[in-house]
Design an enzyme around this catalytic site. Sequence first.
Site, PDB file in Angstrom:
ATOM      1  N   SER A  32      22.732   6.930  34.948  1.00 32.64           N
ATOM      2  CA  SER A  32      23.138   6.286  33.706  1.00 32.64           C
ATOM      3  C   SER A  32      22.245   5.071  33.484  1.00 32.64           C
ATOM      4  CB  SER A  32      24.600   5.858  33.830  1.00 32.64           C
ATOM      5  OG  SER A  32      24.869   4.791  32.955  1.00 32.64           O
ATOM      6  N   GLU A  34      25.727  20.403  31.905  1.00 34.51           N
ATOM      7  CA  GLU A  34      26.318  20.050  30.603  1.00 34.51           C
ATOM      8  C   GLU A  34      25.487  20.605  29.449  1.00 34.51           C
ATOM      9  OE1 GLU A  34      27.081  15.785  30.488  1.00 34.51           O
ATOM     10  OE2 GLU A  34      27.886  15.896  32.507  1.00 34.51           O
ATOM     11  N   LYS A  71      26.317   6.132  38.759  1.00 31.40           N
ATOM     12  CA  LYS A  71      26.455   7.473  38.182  1.00 31.40           C
ATOM     13  C   LYS A  71      25.416   8.479  38.679  1.00 31.40           C
ATOM     14  CE  LYS A  71      29.020   8.593  35.280  1.00 31.40           C
ATOM     15  NZ  LYS A  71      29.200   8.211  33.885  1.00 31.40           N
ATOM     16  N   HIS A  99      45.298  28.436  35.575  1.00 32.06           N
ATOM     17  CA  HIS A  99      45.705  27.301  34.726  1.00 32.06           C
ATOM     18  C   HIS A  99      45.172  25.970  35.256  1.00 32.06           C
ATOM     19  CE1 HIS A  99      48.674  30.174  33.064  1.00 32.06           C
ATOM     20  NE2 HIS A  99      48.862  30.501  34.324  1.00 32.06           N
TER      21      HIS A  99
END
Length: 461
Positions: A277, A290, A283, A156
């Site tokens: 970024s 992704e 970043k 979980h």
Amino acid sequence: MEKMWAGRTAGALDREADDFNSSIHFDSKMYKQDICGSMQHAAMLAAQGIISLLDSNTIIDGLQSVLDDIESGKIEIDLDAEDIHMFVEAELTKRIGDVGKRLHTARSRNDQVALDVRMYLRDETEKIIGLVLDTIDAILEQAKANTNDIMPGYTHLQRAQPITFAHHILAYAMMLTRDVGRLKDAVKRMNYSPLGSCALAGTTYPIDRRFTAERLGFDGVTANSIDGVSDRDFAVELLSAYSLIMMHLSRFSEEIILWSSWEFKFVELDDAYTTGSSIMPQKKNSDMAELVRGKTGRVYGDLLALLTTLKGLPLAYNKDMQEDKEAVFDGVETVAKCLRVFAPMIRTMKVIPQNMYAAAQRGFINATDLADYLTKKGMPFRAAYKTVGQIVAYCISGGKVLEDMTLDEYKGFSVDFEDDLYDAISLESCVNRRISEGSTGPVAVAAQIEIVTEFLKNEKH
Ligand code: ARG
């Protein structure tokens, strides 16, 4: 350009309709399989006395020259052609004249395309298998390098029990070994030649289907000519195997994305597999992971598209079936692209053991082991479970963890507690004492490493 099938119809096809009908933009990928299939078909026609040996040799040489010229870039595939089959035949006839027109004896584009797609997918799936094996190898390398690194295991997404990083990522290696099995299994079922099914009913010529099947590397011939030209279940099977690979890569990607965040910082991806970024200078984004996660939906879509295309089709061939190729080609290309960046991304990923260990020290992930400790002292597991639950609640209200409690505090909960409890709940003990097969304990993990090593050795033979 005049259509090869002009005869029944005399009027020219509308330009838009012609474009709409054409599949050359995507089936040109199969030029090699198409030409090889035709060469063996021509050889069979001569062996069976259906065309002369001289004509057959002229056709085969002509096909070879077309193949050579496509491969060397001397000719370009004409995108005005209807499909790759028509292009190759037209190019052949342009080169060798009327003899070229004998090639299509005892054959239809229906069995020709069914043959080409099978051969193309057989070749491409072989490459996918190689890429999956490479990914398993990358995981194995990381597992071997991190056998003692303790991290929290989750359920979980809550810290559950201590495990090692090797144990965690070997789970993905196991999934991928089954993916290899699925791909090989699908290819085994697909590897029957439909050539000689002709349009659907077979032919009156004395062809030898086994001759072409054997020479083209098939395990046999399809037993029913209608099935041979109508069925695309092999493409569906492969797409579902590709979907499962993507599902596994996607789950792994999701974890890598989480682990790369400042909230976790269990790993750091190599610069070669991250991006920055355009506005936020701090970043370092896990774009590759992704994208793999994102492209998973696309491969599922390919599977669904093909299933849906096929569901209402009457036997035998229908033009709808031309849609099989864009779906399955997109699937196989997407999986290949993903695997090609995924394996080196894993291989170059830096693991940060101290952060994993720090996370494992919080969250009461040794509570099960504390309950097991009481059980081994004679308390029934359910009672031990309850006692430890109360201890955890006590710790939370006091702002401490199990290791911080004194023996006196423990004895307040049960007289069974003794000094050896601290050893029982140390993270190292929690891991090292797990002795069951498949578990996170060092002996069990070494056995898993051995299983994967053996698997790779057998597959790469
Ligand atoms: N381009 C066609 C396809 O991919 C080849 C088969 C055409 N057969 C036919 N009967 N029109 O399905």
